[in-house]
Design a protein around this motif. Structure first.
Motif, PDB file in Angstrom:
ATOM      1  N   GLU A 218       4.142   3.790  -9.280  1.00 47.91           N
ATOM      2  CA  GLU A 218       3.424   2.293  -9.077  1.00 47.91           C
ATOM      3  C   GLU A 218       1.404   3.687  -9.454  1.00 47.91           C
ATOM      4  O   GLU A 218       1.771   4.212  -8.629  1.00 47.91           O
ATOM      5  CB  GLU A 218       3.101   2.268  -8.139  1.00 47.91           C
TER       6      GLU A 218
ATOM      7  N   ALA B  50      -2.486   3.893  -5.705  1.00 53.71           N
ATOM      8  CA  ALA B  50      -2.019   3.040  -5.177  1.00 53.71           C
ATOM      9  C   ALA B  50      -2.671   1.615  -4.429  1.00 53.71           C
ATOM     10  O   ALA B  50      -3.223   0.283  -4.345  1.00 53.71           O
ATOM     11  CB  ALA B  50      -0.524   2.401  -5.148  1.00 53.71           C
ATOM     12  N   PHE B  51      -3.334   2.826  -3.274  1.00 54.73           N
ATOM     13  CA  PHE B  51      -4.615   2.685  -2.531  1.00 54.73           C
ATOM     14  C   PHE B  51      -6.094   2.696  -2.789  1.00 54.73           C
ATOM     15  O   PHE B  51      -6.977   2.506  -1.953  1.00 54.73           O
ATOM     16  CB  PHE B  51      -4.445   3.568  -1.502  1.00 54.73           C
TER      17      PHE B  51
ATOM     18  N   LYS C  49       2.850  -6.542 -11.175  1.00 53.18           N
ATOM     19  CA  LYS C  49       3.751  -6.980  -9.803  1.00 53.18           C
ATOM     20  C   LYS C  49       3.556  -8.428  -9.353  1.00 53.18           C
ATOM     21  O   LYS C  49       2.822  -8.979  -9.456  1.00 53.18           O
ATOM     22  CB  LYS C  49       3.228  -6.210  -9.556  1.00 53.18           C
TER      23      LYS C  49
ATOM     24  N   PHE D 274       0.659  -6.607  -2.380  1.00 49.63           N
ATOM     25  CA  PHE D 274      -0.078  -5.679  -0.764  1.00 49.63           C
ATOM     26  C   PHE D 274      -1.622  -6.157  -0.657  1.00 49.63           C
ATOM     27  O   PHE D 274      -2.807  -5.738  -1.362  1.00 49.63           O
ATOM     28  CB  PHE D 274       0.131  -4.167  -1.014  1.00 49.63           C
TER      29      PHE D 274
ATOM     30  N   GLU E 201      -5.202  -4.998  -2.848  1.00 50.85           N
ATOM     31  CA  GLU E 201      -4.493  -5.295  -4.340  1.00 50.85           C
ATOM     32  C   GLU E 201      -4.607  -6.705  -4.073  1.00 50.85           C
ATOM     33  O   GLU E 201      -4.832  -7.644  -5.290  1.00 50.85           O
ATOM     34  CB  GLU E 201      -3.741  -4.946  -4.365  1.00 50.85           C
TER      35      GLU E 201
ATOM     36  N   CYS F 191       7.173  -1.566  -5.451  1.00 47.98           N
ATOM     37  CA  CYS F 191       6.356  -1.191  -3.831  1.00 47.98           C
ATOM     38  C   CYS F 191       6.369  -2.671  -3.145  1.00 47.98           C
ATOM     39  O   CYS F 191       7.898  -2.836  -3.324  1.00 47.98           O
ATOM     40  CB  CYS F 191       4.524  -0.321  -4.116  1.00 47.98           C
ATOM     41  N   TYR F 192       5.458  -3.094  -2.673  1.00 47.17           N
ATOM     42  CA  TYR F 192       5.502  -3.985  -1.809  1.00 47.17           C
ATOM     43  C   TYR F 192       6.789  -5.371  -2.312  1.00 47.17           C
ATOM     44  O   TYR F 192       7.240  -5.670  -1.278  1.00 47.17           O
ATOM     45  CB  TYR F 192       4.390  -4.997  -1.808  1.00 47.17           C
TER      46      TYR F 192
ATOM     47  N   ARG G 121       9.750  -5.873  -0.208  1.00 44.05           N
ATOM     48  CA  ARG G 121      10.154  -6.574   1.575  1.00 44.05           C
ATOM     49  C   ARG G 121      10.668  -7.883   0.644  1.00 44.05           C
ATOM     50  O   ARG G 121      10.903  -8.155   2.057  1.00 44.05           O
ATOM     51  CB  ARG G 121       8.760  -6.308   1.489  1.00 44.05           C
TER      52      ARG G 121
ATOM     53  N   GLY H 161       3.669   3.782  -4.042  1.00 43.37           N
ATOM     54  CA  GLY H 161       3.105   3.910  -4.083  1.00 43.37           C
ATOM     55  C   GLY H 161       3.399   3.901  -1.978  1.00 43.37           C
ATOM     56  O   GLY H 161       2.010   3.308  -1.770  1.00 43.37           O
ATOM     57  N   TRP H 162       3.964   4.795  -1.736  1.00 41.35           N
ATOM     58  CA  TRP H 162       4.022   4.116  -0.651  1.00 41.35           C
ATOM     59  C   TRP H 162       3.889   4.757   0.240  1.00 41.35           C
ATOM     60  O   TRP H 162       3.657   6.275   0.072  1.00 41.35           O
ATOM     61  CB  TRP H 162       5.708   3.883   0.069  1.00 41.35           C
ATOM     62  N   PRO H 163       2.694   4.310   1.386  1.00 40.82           N
ATOM     63  CA  PRO H 163       2.345   5.352   2.364  1.00 40.82           C
ATOM     64  C   PRO H 163       3.482   5.929   3.513  1.00 40.82           C
ATOM     65  O   PRO H 163       4.138   5.478   4.281  1.00 40.82           O
ATOM     66  CB  PRO H 163       1.079   4.430   3.116  1.00 40.82           C
TER      67      PRO H 163
ATOM     68  N   ARG I 208       4.329   4.584   6.655  1.00 43.42           N
ATOM     69  CA  ARG I 208       5.304   3.609   7.010  1.00 43.42           C
ATOM     70  C   ARG I 208       7.036   3.600   6.057  1.00 43.42           C
ATOM     71  O   ARG I 208       7.525   3.316   5.304  1.00 43.42           O
ATOM     72  CB  ARG I 208       5.444   1.822   6.388  1.00 43.42           C
TER      73      ARG I 208
HETATM   74  N1  LIG Z   1       1.346  -0.248  -2.774  1.00 49.64           N
HETATM   75  C1  LIG Z   1       2.258  -1.328  -2.109  1.00 49.64           C
HETATM   76  O1  LIG Z   1       2.652  -2.396  -2.711  1.00 49.64           O
HETATM   77  C2  LIG Z   1       2.148  -0.514  -0.849  1.00 49.64           C
HETATM   78  C3  LIG Z   1       3.277  -1.253   0.272  1.00 49.64           C
HETATM   79  C4  LIG Z   1       3.151  -1.295   1.656  1.00 49.64           C
HETATM   80  O2  LIG Z   1       2.148  -0.548   1.364  1.00 49.64           O
HETATM   81  C5  LIG Z   1       3.890  -1.544   2.300  1.00 49.64           C
HETATM   82  O3  LIG Z   1       4.809  -2.597   1.807  1.00 49.64           O
HETATM   83  O4  LIG Z   1       4.501  -1.111   3.482  1.00 49.64           O
END
Ligand SMILES: NC(=O)CCC(=O)C(=O)O
Length: 270
Positions: free
Chosen positions: A40, A46-47, A117, A121, A127, A152-153, A156, A177-179, A182
């Motif tokens: 992503e 992504a951040f 998307k 997030f 975003e 990414c998000y 969930r 772009g997952w941190p 988490r």
């Molecule tokens: N870019 C994102 O969507 C980050 C998602 C995230 O950090 C999370 O779901 O936890």
């Protein structure tokens, strides 16, 4: 079928142009794969919220050009991850909108699909306020499998994946772009989406740190039984895996849980 997930490093030490050239060259190196995946928002990170508007591109901008060519040079299906897309203003409005838009190219470099998307997030920041939301789940037919895409998000939100499966998806491709913070959710949710949908999950994240947010890396490929076929480490790497798309049908036949879905349940009574 062979897939290569390019877990590219995204940081402020490298310019967007340089990373774009490097991504194109990494895609070319995957000639022989059937499907190549980038993460992503790998141009900006992504951040890197402040960079979204600065680096936003029209759909057919520099990343589109570079990725279309890389896909045709390598002769691969390419999920080129997502870009900050600047859409043309709607009629009657002067303002353009940004979207987190994925680009998918065929091996001849034609644009096969785009996906904006759906779940942004950031809650009331980042975003979630800077980008518009997509409203259309997307699947793409490859010769060997039907791919459902999410970003990414989105990982969930199981209902999105159910809608992809209902549209025929057998392989779920998720650039992210997952941190690092988490990471346990990332691998857990990737496996959950694979098990509950009896589908392959190919989830490709970034390495590096941008906007002060260390990235998890750990791109992962999970089979329809929930087994992890391959998992990357935290640094930049290309994760290559061979998998059998026919295993989706056999898993769904041998353990037909999807057939037992009960749709349209009433709300619980209080
Ligand atoms: N870019 C994102 O969507 C980050 C998602 C995230 O950090 C999370 O779901 O936890």
């Amino acid at each position: 079928m062979r897939a290569s997930l390019i877990q590219i490093r995204v940081d402020e030490q490298e310019s967007v142009d340089s990373r774009r050239r490097r991504a194109a060259s990494l895609v070319r190196e995957q000639a022989g794969a059937d499907l190549v995946v980038l993460p992503e928002l790998w141009t900006t990170g992504a951040f890197a919220y402040e960079q979204f508007a600065v680096e936003a591109e029209p759909l057919e901008g520099p990343t589109y050009e570079a990725m279309a060519k890389a896909a045709s040079d390598a002769g691969v299906w390419l999920h080129a991850g997502s870009i900050p897309e600047r859409s043309a203003p709607d009629s009657g409005s002067a303002a353009s909108t940004l979207y987190n838009t994925s680009l998918i190219f065929s091996p001849s470099g034609e644009l096969a699909a785009t996906y904006r998307k759906i779940h942004r997030f950031g809650f009331d920041e980042g975003e979630a306020v800077l980008m518009g939301a997509g409203d259309r789940p997307v699947t793409v037919r490859l010769p060997e499998t039907t791919v459902g895409v999410a970003t990414c998000y989105d990982l969930r939100f199981p209902e999105l994946f159910r809608s992809l499966v209902d549209a025929g998806a057998e392989t779920l491709v998720i650039p992210a772009g997952w941190p690092e913070r988490r990471r346990s959710h990332w691998t857990l949710l990737a496996r959950a989406r694979a098990v509950e949908n009896q589908a392959y999950v190919l989830a490709c994240g970034t390495a590096g740190t941008h906007a002060g947010v260390p990235q998890a890396g750990h791109s992962i490929v999970v089979d329809p039984w929930g087994e992890v076929l391959a998992e990357a480490g935290p640094e930049e790497e290309v994760l290559t895996v061979d998998f059998d798309p026919a295993k989706v049908a056999t898993t769904r036949e041998q353990f037909p849980a999807l057939k037992d879905r009960v749709l349209g349940l009433e709300r619980p009574r209080r």
